[in-house]
Design a protein around this motif. Structure first.
Motif, PDB file in Angstrom:
ATOM      1  N   PRO A  91       0.842  -1.189   0.000  1.00  0.00           N
ATOM      2  CA  PRO A  91       0.000   0.000   0.000  1.00  0.00           C
ATOM      3  C   PRO A  91       0.881   1.244   0.000  1.00  0.00           C
ATOM      4  CG  PRO A  91       0.141  -0.868   2.216  1.00  0.00           C
ATOM      5  CD  PRO A  91       0.887  -1.833   1.305  1.00  0.00           C
ATOM      6  N   PRO A 104       0.590   8.433   3.820  1.00  0.00           N
ATOM      7  CA  PRO A 104      -0.871   8.572   3.873  1.00  0.00           C
ATOM      8  C   PRO A 104      -1.421   9.655   2.948  1.00  0.00           C
ATOM      9  CG  PRO A 104       0.033   8.387   6.076  1.00  0.00           C
ATOM     10  CD  PRO A 104       1.206   8.496   5.136  1.00  0.00           C
ATOM     11  N   ALA A 148      -2.440   8.205  -0.443  1.00  0.00           N
ATOM     12  CA  ALA A 148      -3.299   7.010  -0.486  1.00  0.00           C
ATOM     13  C   ALA A 148      -4.276   7.045  -1.656  1.00  0.00           C
ATOM     14  CB  ALA A 148      -4.043   6.846   0.835  1.00  0.00           C
TER      15      ALA A 148
END
Length: 145
Positions: A70, A74, A77
């Protein structure tokens, strides 16, 4: 968008990126001229504290890359998957800069499909327009899309 962390030695680098110029620190000591990145106060070759900033063509080749899954950050994202490339500069093969491969100056980080990225591909720096006058993260476009 990430904001670069600027230390005293790197201030000129970011001032030049704000002007859409790619420059690299070079030793200004007698008979040296060693290019270096990241910027630092002393030349690793001759130990001189004299330096200057040389303009680069912004041409290079992809030395390595990764597509984070991933996303590691953040703030990115929503853009995942995106690429992060390491570029070896034509004028200074020992200098490698990290950035993203994009399809155009203002394109998003995920604008180039991962399967199109090849080690050795020739790239050109771009700085995009984030609407501000501050430091800009160098980004890269394929020379032959």
């Amino acid at each position: 968008m990430l904001t670069p962390v600027v230390d005293d030695d790197g201030v000129p680098f970011w001032e030049y990126t704000a002007r859409r110029e790619l420059r690299v620190q070079a030793c200004a000591g007698p008979d040296c001229g060693e290019l270096r990145f990241p910027p630092r106060p002393c030349c690793p070759r001759c130990h001189s504290f004299d330096s200057e900033w040389r303009r680069m063509t912004g041409r290079g080749r992809i030395w390595s890359y990764v597509i984070p899954h991933p996303p590691l950050l953040p703030d990115y994202a929503a853009l995942a998957p995106y690429n992060v490339i390491v570029v070896e500069l034509v004028e200074a093969p020992r200098i490698r800069l990290v950035g993203n491969l994009v399809s155009g100056p203002d394109a998003p980080l995920n604008s180039v499909a991962g399967e199109r990225i090849r080690i050795g591909a020739r790239v050109q720096v771009t700085f995009g327009d984030d609407g501000g006058d501050g430091p800009r993260l160098p980004r890269w476009m394929l020379e032959r899309p």
